[in-house]
Design a protein around this motif. Structure first.
Motif, short mmCIF file in Angstrom:
data_model
loop_
_atom_site.label_atom_id
_atom_site.label_comp_id
_atom_site.label_asym_id
_atom_site.label_seq_id
_atom_site.Cartn_x
_atom_site.Cartn_y
_atom_site.Cartn_z
N ASN A 170 -9.84 48.34 -28.98
CA ASN A 170 -9.90 46.87 -29.05
C ASN A 170 -10.90 46.34 -28.04
O ASN A 170 -11.69 45.45 -28.33
CB ASN A 170 -8.54 46.27 -28.67
CG ASN A 170 -7.71 45.90 -29.88
OD1 ASN A 170 -8.21 45.93 -31.00
ND2 ASN A 170 -6.46 45.56 -29.65
N MET A 171 -10.81 46.88 -26.83
CA MET A 171 -11.65 46.42 -25.73
C MET A 171 -13.12 46.64 -26.03
O MET A 171 -13.96 45.78 -25.79
CB MET A 171 -11.28 47.16 -24.44
CG MET A 171 -9.93 46.75 -23.91
SD MET A 171 -9.98 45.02 -23.46
CE MET A 171 -8.26 44.61 -23.70
N ARG A 172 -13.42 47.82 -26.56
CA ARG A 172 -14.82 48.11 -26.88
C ARG A 172 -15.32 47.14 -27.93
O ARG A 172 -16.47 46.71 -27.90
CB ARG A 172 -14.98 49.57 -27.31
CG ARG A 172 -14.72 50.55 -26.16
CD ARG A 172 -15.11 51.97 -26.50
NE ARG A 172 -14.30 52.57 -27.56
CZ ARG A 172 -13.13 53.19 -27.36
NH1 ARG A 172 -12.63 53.30 -26.14
NH2 ARG A 172 -12.48 53.72 -28.37
N ASP A 173 -14.45 46.79 -28.85
CA ASP A 173 -14.87 45.81 -29.85
C ASP A 173 -15.03 44.42 -29.23
O ASP A 173 -15.92 43.66 -29.62
CB ASP A 173 -13.89 45.74 -31.03
CG ASP A 173 -14.45 44.88 -32.14
OD1 ASP A 173 -15.46 45.32 -32.75
OD2 ASP A 173 -13.95 43.76 -32.37
N GLN A 185 -11.61 35.28 -18.37
CA GLN A 185 -10.29 35.86 -18.68
C GLN A 185 -10.38 37.37 -18.83
O GLN A 185 -9.45 38.09 -18.44
CB GLN A 185 -9.70 35.23 -19.94
CG GLN A 185 -9.49 33.73 -19.87
CD GLN A 185 -8.64 33.31 -18.68
OE1 GLN A 185 -7.71 34.01 -18.30
NE2 GLN A 185 -8.96 32.18 -18.09
N CYS A 186 -11.51 37.86 -19.38
CA CYS A 186 -11.70 39.33 -19.43
C CYS A 186 -11.61 39.85 -18.00
O CYS A 186 -10.89 40.81 -17.72
CB CYS A 186 -13.06 39.75 -20.00
SG CYS A 186 -13.65 38.94 -21.49
N SER A 187 -12.36 39.23 -17.11
CA SER A 187 -12.42 39.71 -15.72
C SER A 187 -11.07 39.58 -15.03
O SER A 187 -10.68 40.48 -14.26
CB SER A 187 -13.45 38.90 -14.93
OG SER A 187 -14.71 39.10 -15.46
N ALA A 188 -10.37 38.48 -15.28
CA ALA A 188 -9.08 38.27 -14.62
C ALA A 188 -8.12 39.41 -14.97
O ALA A 188 -7.42 39.95 -14.11
CB ALA A 188 -8.48 36.93 -15.03
N CYS A 189 -8.10 39.78 -16.24
CA CYS A 189 -7.18 40.85 -16.64
C CYS A 189 -7.63 42.18 -16.06
O CYS A 189 -6.81 42.96 -15.57
CB CYS A 189 -7.06 40.92 -18.16
SG CYS A 189 -5.66 41.91 -18.69
N HIS A 190 -8.93 42.44 -16.11
CA HIS A 190 -9.42 43.73 -15.59
C HIS A 190 -9.18 43.87 -14.10
O HIS A 190 -9.01 44.98 -13.59
CB HIS A 190 -10.92 43.87 -15.88
CG HIS A 190 -11.22 43.98 -17.34
ND1 HIS A 190 -12.44 43.67 -17.87
CD2 HIS A 190 -10.43 44.34 -18.39
CE1 HIS A 190 -12.40 43.85 -19.19
NE2 HIS A 190 -11.19 44.24 -19.52
N ALA A 191 -9.17 42.75 -13.40
CA ALA A 191 -8.95 42.81 -11.95
C ALA A 191 -7.49 43.15 -11.63
O ALA A 191 -7.19 43.63 -10.54
CB ALA A 191 -9.32 41.48 -11.32
N ARG A 198 -4.46 47.98 -15.38
CA ARG A 198 -5.15 49.16 -15.94
C ARG A 198 -4.15 49.92 -16.79
O ARG A 198 -2.93 49.76 -16.63
CB ARG A 198 -5.72 50.04 -14.83
CG ARG A 198 -4.65 50.65 -13.95
CD ARG A 198 -5.27 51.27 -12.70
NE ARG A 198 -4.25 51.75 -11.80
CZ ARG A 198 -3.87 53.03 -11.70
NH1 ARG A 198 -4.44 53.96 -12.45
NH2 ARG A 198 -2.92 53.38 -10.86
N VAL A 199 -4.66 50.75 -17.68
CA VAL A 199 -3.76 51.52 -18.55
C VAL A 199 -3.92 53.02 -18.32
O VAL A 199 -3.27 53.82 -18.97
CB VAL A 199 -4.00 51.20 -20.05
CG1 VAL A 199 -3.66 49.75 -20.35
CG2 VAL A 199 -5.42 51.53 -20.48
N GLN A 200 -4.80 53.38 -17.39
CA GLN A 200 -4.99 54.81 -17.11
C GLN A 200 -5.44 55.00 -15.68
O GLN A 200 -5.79 54.03 -15.01
CB GLN A 200 -6.02 55.41 -18.07
CG GLN A 200 -7.36 54.68 -17.99
CD GLN A 200 -8.32 55.09 -19.11
OE1 GLN A 200 -7.97 55.86 -19.99
NE2 GLN A 200 -9.51 54.54 -19.09
#
Ligand code: HEC
Length: 185
Positions: free
Chosen positions: A64-67, A174-180, A183-185
């Motif tokens: 999903n993220m890559r898309d 919002q992409c950055s907020a979540c990435h900050a 994590r899933v791995q």
């Protein structure tokens, strides 16, 4: 003698106190010192919260993220060549509230619907597995993408892409907020 004393005192300090201090110093995970119960990253001082998805859910998330990134790239290309309606369409279909990827972040529909047998089942399971804070940021991102689409559709009429670009920057915030935070791995 005195030197030896100093040396052994320093050694003791190194063994006892310094690792924790060094973590503070490097701005590592402060949650272990604070009140809130956010689990600390297992090792290595990564401050992001690990969300423990089963493997297929993790794969699905990353795909999903890559898309998402590919969509942002296509949107910027379209905006830069004045294809605002195309940018709006890409945002609506791949990132917006009505896109398939948004399903897991939206509030649950009426109870009783058979969750496991629906198309988009994975999105709904992800919605349940995500921490609430993560799902909220996801919802913000999808909402911002729909807002961007609306602004991009107006860009031709007002002959000005700037409001749409400002809306797009709110998507990426919002992409950055979540990435900050996660994590899933
Ligand atoms: C609600 C949370 C959330 C939002 C919103 C979000 N992401 Fe992610 N994204 C993640 C997580 C979690 C990972 C995995 C990070 C990790 O485990 O290191 C990730 C990973 C990625 C990756 C790496 C994929 C891979 O194969 O490793 C890309 C690219 C990415 N995101 C792009 C985006 C873009 C672009 C947006 C915004 C349009 C976005 N993401 C919005 C949570 C989010």
């Amino acid at each position: 003698m005195r030197r030896t004393l100093i040396a052994s005192t320093v050694l003791l300090l190194l063994m006892a106190g310094v690792p924790a201090q060094a973590q503070d110093h490097q701005g590592m995970d402060h949650s272990m010192h604070g009140d809130h119960a956010m689990p600390m990253a297992a090792m290595g001082g990564d401050p992001r919260q690990l969300v423990n998805f089963p493997p297929e859910m993790r794969e699905h998330t990353l795909a999903n993220m890559r898309d998402h990134l590919a969509a942002i790239s296509e949107i910027l290309a379209a905006m830069s060549t004045g294809h605002y309606a195309k940018a709006a369409r890409t945002a609506s279909t791949r990132l917006g509230l009505d896109s398939p990827a948004a399903a897991g972040c939206k509030p649950e529909p009426a109870a009783g619907a058979p969750m496991m047998s629906r198309p988009g089942d994975m999105e709904h399971r992800m919605g349940k597995a995500m921490p609430e804070g993560m799902r909220n940021i996801g919802l913000e991102m999808h909402t911002a993408a729909s807002d961007f689409a609306a602004e991009a559709l107006k860009a031709t009429g007002i002959n000005n892409p700037k409001p749409a670009l400002a809306a797009l920057s709110r998507v990426i915030q919002q992409c950055s907020a979540c990435h900050a935070t996660y994590r899933v791995q």
